[in-house]
Design a protein around this motif. Structure first.
Motif, PDB file in Angstrom:
ATOM      1  N   TRP A  53     -91.749-102.256 -68.090  1.00 38.26           N
ATOM      2  CA  TRP A  53     -91.868-101.946 -69.532  1.00 38.26           C
ATOM      3  C   TRP A  53     -91.154-103.025 -70.347  1.00 38.26           C
ATOM      4  O   TRP A  53     -91.678-103.506 -71.358  1.00 38.26           O
ATOM      5  N   LEU A  54     -89.957-103.425 -69.899  1.00 33.06           N
ATOM      6  CA  LEU A  54     -89.201-104.462 -70.598  1.00 33.06           C
ATOM      7  C   LEU A  54     -89.961-105.788 -70.583  1.00 33.06           C
ATOM      8  O   LEU A  54     -90.016-106.496 -71.592  1.00 33.06           O
ATOM      9  N   LEU A  55     -90.573-106.114 -69.450  1.00 31.13           N
ATOM     10  CA  LEU A  55     -91.338-107.355 -69.340  1.00 31.13           C
ATOM     11  C   LEU A  55     -92.505-107.364 -70.316  1.00 31.13           C
ATOM     12  O   LEU A  55     -92.770-108.369 -70.983  1.00 31.13           O
ATOM     13  N   ASP A  56     -93.195-106.219 -70.452  1.00 32.44           N
ATOM     14  CA  ASP A  56     -94.346-106.146 -71.343  1.00 32.44           C
ATOM     15  C   ASP A  56     -93.945-106.120 -72.810  1.00 32.44           C
ATOM     16  O   ASP A  56     -94.639-106.657 -73.662  1.00 32.44           O
ATOM     17  N   LYS A  57     -92.813-105.495 -73.112  1.00 30.41           N
ATOM     18  CA  LYS A  57     -92.401-105.341 -74.510  1.00 30.41           C
ATOM     19  C   LYS A  57     -91.531-106.499 -75.016  1.00 30.41           C
ATOM     20  O   LYS A  57     -91.665-106.931 -76.161  1.00 30.41           O
ATOM     21  N   LYS A  58     -90.619-106.982 -74.188  1.00 27.62           N
ATOM     22  CA  LYS A  58     -89.670-108.023 -74.620  1.00 27.62           C
ATOM     23  C   LYS A  58     -90.014-109.411 -74.106  1.00 27.62           C
ATOM     24  O   LYS A  58     -89.466-110.400 -74.582  1.00 27.62           O
ATOM     25  N   GLY A  59     -90.885-109.483 -73.106  1.00 29.88           N
ATOM     26  CA  GLY A  59     -91.366-110.784 -72.664  1.00 29.88           C
ATOM     27  C   GLY A  59     -90.666-111.343 -71.435  1.00 29.88           C
ATOM     28  O   GLY A  59     -89.686-110.791 -70.922  1.00 29.88           O
ATOM     29  N   LEU A  60     -91.186-112.491 -70.996  1.00 34.01           N
ATOM     30  CA  LEU A  60     -90.722-113.155 -69.779  1.00 34.01           C
ATOM     31  C   LEU A  60     -89.280-113.630 -69.900  1.00 34.01           C
ATOM     32  O   LEU A  60     -88.486-113.488 -68.959  1.00 34.01           O
ATOM     33  N   ARG A  61     -88.900-114.195 -71.028  1.00 34.78           N
ATOM     34  CA  ARG A  61     -87.569-114.788 -71.179  1.00 34.78           C
ATOM     35  C   ARG A  61     -86.465-113.750 -71.024  1.00 34.78           C
ATOM     36  O   ARG A  61     -85.492-113.962 -70.286  1.00 34.78           O
ATOM     37  N   MET A  62     -86.591-112.602 -71.709  1.00 34.34           N
ATOM     38  CA  MET A  62     -85.568-111.569 -71.617  1.00 34.34           C
ATOM     39  C   MET A  62     -85.430-111.045 -70.185  1.00 34.34           C
ATOM     40  O   MET A  62     -84.322-110.845 -69.672  1.00 34.34           O
ATOM     41  N   THR A  63     -86.558-110.842 -69.526  1.00 29.90           N
ATOM     42  CA  THR A  63     -86.533-110.349 -68.152  1.00 29.90           C
ATOM     43  C   THR A  63     -85.876-111.368 -67.226  1.00 29.90           C
ATOM     44  O   THR A  63     -85.071-111.017 -66.351  1.00 29.90           O
ATOM     45  N   ALA A  64     -86.212-112.643 -67.416  1.00 25.67           N
ATOM     46  CA  ALA A  64     -85.628-113.695 -66.583  1.00 25.67           C
ATOM     47  C   ALA A  64     -84.117-113.801 -66.788  1.00 25.67           C
ATOM     48  O   ALA A  64     -83.352-113.984 -65.829  1.00 25.67           O
ATOM     49  N   LEU A  65     -83.674-113.680 -68.021  1.00 25.41           N
ATOM     50  CA  LEU A  65     -82.233-113.748 -68.304  1.00 25.41           C
ATOM     51  C   LEU A  65     -81.477-112.599 -67.639  1.00 25.41           C
ATOM     52  O   LEU A  65     -80.377-112.792 -67.106  1.00 25.41           O
ATOM     53  N   LEU A  66     -82.066-111.407 -67.669  1.00 28.16           N
ATOM     54  CA  LEU A  66     -81.420-110.272 -67.000  1.00 28.16           C
ATOM     55  C   LEU A  66     -81.344-110.499 -65.491  1.00 28.16           C
ATOM     56  O   LEU A  66     -80.308-110.229 -64.867  1.00 28.16           O
ATOM     57  N   GLY A  67     -82.435-110.980 -64.908  1.00 30.31           N
ATOM     58  CA  GLY A  67     -82.441-111.227 -63.470  1.00 30.31           C
ATOM     59  C   GLY A  67     -81.399-112.252 -63.059  1.00 30.31           C
ATOM     60  O   GLY A  67     -80.605-112.022 -62.136  1.00 30.31           O
ATOM     61  N   ALA A  68     -81.378-113.399 -63.753  1.00 30.01           N
ATOM     62  CA  ALA A  68     -80.443-114.470 -63.404  1.00 30.01           C
ATOM     63  C   ALA A  68     -78.997-114.073 -63.716  1.00 30.01           C
ATOM     64  O   ALA A  68     -78.076-114.397 -62.954  1.00 30.01           O
ATOM     65  N   GLY A  69     -78.786-113.347 -64.838  1.00 26.73           N
ATOM     66  CA  GLY A  69     -77.445-112.945 -65.228  1.00 26.73           C
ATOM     67  C   GLY A  69     -76.828-111.936 -64.270  1.00 26.73           C
ATOM     68  O   GLY A  69     -75.674-112.074 -63.846  1.00 26.73           O
ATOM     69  N   LEU A  70     -77.588-110.902 -63.926  1.00 24.32           N
ATOM     70  CA  LEU A  70     -77.069-109.894 -62.983  1.00 24.32           C
ATOM     71  C   LEU A  70     -76.877-110.491 -61.597  1.00 24.32           C
ATOM     72  O   LEU A  70     -75.945-110.116 -60.871  1.00 24.32           O
ATOM     73  N   ASN A  71     -77.727-111.426 -61.223  1.00 25.18           N
ATOM     74  CA  ASN A  71     -77.585-112.107 -59.932  1.00 25.18           C
ATOM     75  C   ASN A  71     -76.247-112.851 -59.872  1.00 25.18           C
ATOM     76  O   ASN A  71     -75.535-112.794 -58.855  1.00 25.18           O
ATOM     77  N   SER A  72     -75.902-113.520 -60.961  1.00 22.14           N
ATOM     78  CA  SER A  72     -74.631-114.247 -61.031  1.00 22.14           C
ATOM     79  C   SER A  72     -73.444-113.280 -61.034  1.00 22.14           C
ATOM     80  O   SER A  72     -72.441-113.500 -60.343  1.00 22.14           O
ATOM     81  N   LEU A  73     -73.553-112.195 -61.789  1.00 23.86           N
ATOM     82  CA  LEU A  73     -72.466-111.209 -61.852  1.00 23.86           C
ATOM     83  C   LEU A  73     -72.187-110.609 -60.472  1.00 23.86           C
ATOM     84  O   LEU A  73     -71.028-110.497 -60.049  1.00 23.86           O
ATOM     85  N   GLY A  74     -73.243-110.212 -59.775  1.00 25.45           N
ATOM     86  CA  GLY A  74     -73.066-109.645 -58.438  1.00 25.45           C
ATOM     87  C   GLY A  74     -72.403-110.620 -57.491  1.00 25.45           C
ATOM     88  O   GLY A  74     -71.558-110.229 -56.659  1.00 25.45           O
ATOM     89  N   ALA A  75     -72.755-111.906 -57.594  1.00 18.96           N
ATOM     90  CA  ALA A  75     -72.155-112.924 -56.723  1.00 18.96           C
ATOM     91  C   ALA A  75     -70.656-113.051 -56.966  1.00 18.96           C
ATOM     92  O   ALA A  75     -69.868-113.214 -56.016  1.00 18.96           O
ATOM     93  N   TRP A  76     -70.238-112.952 -58.234  1.00 19.27           N
ATOM     94  CA  TRP A  76     -68.801-113.052 -58.532  1.00 19.27           C
ATOM     95  C   TRP A  76     -68.041-111.808 -58.078  1.00 19.27           C
ATOM     96  O   TRP A  76     -66.893-111.911 -57.620  1.00 19.27           O
ATOM     97  N   VAL A  77     -68.669-110.642 -58.174  1.00 18.04           N
ATOM     98  CA  VAL A  77     -67.998-109.418 -57.690  1.00 18.04           C
ATOM     99  C   VAL A  77     -67.777-109.495 -56.180  1.00 18.04           C
ATOM    100  O   VAL A  77     -66.755-109.017 -55.660  1.00 18.04           O
ATOM    101  N   LYS A  78     -68.703-110.114 -55.461  1.00 16.63           N
ATOM    102  CA  LYS A  78     -68.525-110.280 -54.014  1.00 16.63           C
ATOM    103  C   LYS A  78     -67.268-111.083 -53.679  1.00 16.63           C
ATOM    104  O   LYS A  78     -66.634-110.863 -52.641  1.00 16.63           O
ATOM    105  N   CYS A  79     -66.934-112.020 -54.566  1.00 18.11           N
ATOM    106  CA  CYS A  79     -65.739-112.829 -54.325  1.00 18.11           C
ATOM    107  C   CYS A  79     -64.479-111.965 -54.304  1.00 18.11           C
ATOM    108  O   CYS A  79     -63.472-112.332 -53.680  1.00 18.11           O
ATOM    109  N   ALA A  80     -64.529-110.827 -54.986  1.00 19.08           N
ATOM    110  CA  ALA A  80     -63.373-109.908 -55.013  1.00 19.08           C
ATOM    111  C   ALA A  80     -63.403-108.916 -53.860  1.00 19.08           C
ATOM    112  O   ALA A  80     -62.532-108.049 -53.775  1.00 19.08           O
ATOM    113  N   SER A  81     -64.385-109.024 -52.983  1.00 13.42           N
ATOM    114  CA  SER A  81     -64.531-108.036 -51.906  1.00 13.42           C
ATOM    115  C   SER A  81     -64.039-108.552 -50.563  1.00 13.42           C
ATOM    116  O   SER A  81     -64.281-107.925 -49.525  1.00 13.42           O
TER     117      SER A  81
END
Length: 508
Positions: free
Chosen positions: A117-145
């Motif tokens: 729904w987000l991809l259809d309503k907000k477009g490719l850029r917003m979806t891509a930013l969420l994917g890349a941003g959460l991917n980076s956040l998860g990687a940094w949380v792993k450093c604390a594990s």
């Protein structure tokens, strides 16, 4: 007999032969999409094409997406390929480590609908930013594990990465469709999927090298794990920054007539709910959903459990297990690209899908019955054959889905395909994992073989209506959207319409 009143309807009768005069506007909507027999791309079209253009930026968009998709896939498989090492470090069971992979599949199923729904309503850029941003956040949380008692932290990080995956897996067909021309769209989709596959390949290769089995020295093991985690975090952050600057929703002008037709339609008329309903009413797509789910779910299961399968017959071969996984995926990458090029040249979607499915089944059977031959070279070869066809199937399924569901959103059809893949992946991984633990790898692999055989039957039943390709090669010179439901069911079976240059009058 000629029709003297232009507004008098669609036909008139005389004492002589019966003539049917069709309104030209009706021809645009009554024309059925071409079957695979009529889908070779023409050399030249004499019609006035809608204004289209290809931009060099499309290669940068494809590259950045492929790279952060790569990192996300690496984070999916980095635990399971060295299951025994993480079991020892965190002092947990193999099932707990399996869940670090399964959580990717579990998170996808409920989140795919808001994500598409987000991809259809907000477009490719917003979806891509969420994917890349959460991917980076998860990687940094792993450093604390990094710590023997911090398994829950690494699980939390993996959950964040699994949410990022929801905003990644459905994008290859969208990027290919909105940025690439009709002669390169399947190759572009295959390349976008290739990034994810390459991430799995590196996930098989690097963790056994970076984190060797130092069971007698937990501190050294933790140090090696932290190096892997910090390196991943740094790369994913760089790719998030590139995503901000490179990825846009769409080019100024569409790359194909199929996209030009869609872009002229009023956006306010779009209904996400209606799109989902239309897809579930599409019988060929339902068959594709199930068959795609079976094949991709089998690949997920084999990838997750590869370490346990190999170590059962070859104890202490963690490094070669990673190399076998690398062989599996690299061979699949070649399969993906070759299939993408083949589809762009021939448009024989169903035939290609069916052949690849049958060869994947044969590869799975051979892999199953050669696993216990105590010969690693044989395992490398059979894993390569299996990967070539099983992984090569992924972009074919995406593109076939887009063709038979056009003009519905590519993100929605791809999202549903991935959702079914995750459901089957969860079920297959848990059942095959239990069978492998209780009875050995042979029974677990036979379980998958039976399901893949069912997938072949379902694929053979799919009716191939190439709707998107029909628009790209048709004589459309004004922006008019093609109806989702095939109108040929309403037309009389006694009237045969030619698919090329149609006359306005057809005699019976």
């Amino acid at each position: 007999t000629s029709n003297t009143d232009e507004d008098s309807g669609y036909k008139e009768l005389s004492d002589g032969p019966i003539h049917i005069t069709l309104d030209p506007r009706a021809l645009e909507q009554e024309l059925p999409p071409p079957d695979e027999k009529e889908t070779m791309l023409p050399g030249e079209q004499n019609n006035e094409a809608l204004e289209t253009r290809l931009y060099w930026r499309r290669f940068a968009v494809l590259a950045v997406f492929s790279l952060y998709s790569l990192v996300n896939a690496f984070q999916w498989i980095q635990y399971s390929i060295i299951t025994n090492i993480f079991m020892d470090y965190y002092n947990v069971s193999s099932i707990a480590i399996d869940w670090l992979s399964v959580v990717y599949m579990v998170a996808y199923v409920p989140l795919i609908f808001p994500a598409t729904w987000l991809l259809d309503k907000k477009g490719l850029r917003m979806t891509a930013l969420l994917g890349a941003g959460l991917n980076s956040l998860g990687a940094w949380v792993k450093c604390a594990s990094v710590g023997p008692g911090l398994f829950w932290v690494t699980m939390t990080a993996q959950i964040i990465c699994s949410v990022a995956q929801v905003f990644i897996l459905g994008l290859p067909s969208r990027i290919a469709s909105v940025w690439f021309g009709p002669r390169e769209v399947s190759t572009a989709c295959a390349t976008a999927v290739l990034g994810n596959q390459l991430g799995v390949a590196i996930g098989f290769l690097l963790p056994p090298v970076l984190v060797p089995n130092t069971a007698d020295d937990k501190d050294l093991m933790g140090h090696n794990i932290s190096i892997m985690f910090y390196g991943t975090a740094g790369v994913s952050t760089l790719l998030f920054l590139l995503t901000i600057f490179v990825i846009k929703d769409r080019p100024p002008l569409p790359p194909s007539k199929a996209q030009a037709v869609l872009s002229t339609g009023p956006a306010e008329d779009y209904s996400y709910k209606k799109s989902i309903i239309n897809l579930f009413k599409n019988k060929p797509f339902i068959l594709l959903l199930i068959s795609y789910g079976i094949m991709t779910g089998s690949f997920y299961s084999v990838s997750t459990l590869l370490n346990q399968m190999i170590i059962t017959h070859y104890p202490g071969e963690e490094l070669n297990t990673g190399r076998i996984g690398l062989t599996l995926v690299v061979a699949g990458m070649f399969g993906s690209i070759l299939c993408g090029i083949w589809l762009d040249r021939t448009k024989t979607y169903k035939l290609t899908t069916l052949i690849v499915y049958v060869l994947s089944f044969i590869g799975m059977v051979v892999f199953t019955f050669t696993l216990n031959l105590e010969n690693l070279l044989v395992i490398f070869f059979t894993a390569g054959v299996l990967g070539f066809f099983m992984t090569g199937y992924l972009p074919i399924g995406f593109e076939f889905g887009v063709e038979i569901t056009y003009p519905e959103s590519e993100g929605t059809s791809s999202g549903l395909l991935n959702a079914f893949a995750q459901v089957f992946g969860i079920i297959f991984t848990l059942i095959q994992g239990q069978l492998t633990t209780d009875y050995g790898p042979l029974s677990g692999n036979m379980f998958l073989c039976a399901w893949i055989l069912l997938g072949i039957v379902l694929t053979a039943l799919i009716k191939s209506d190439l709707k998107r390709h029909g628009v790209n090669v048709s004589n459309i010179n004004k922006g008019q959207a093609v109806p989702t439901e095939l109108p040929s069911e309403k037309a009389s079976s006694d009237v045969k319409l030619e698919s090329s240059s149609l006359p306005h009058e057809t005699s019976i």
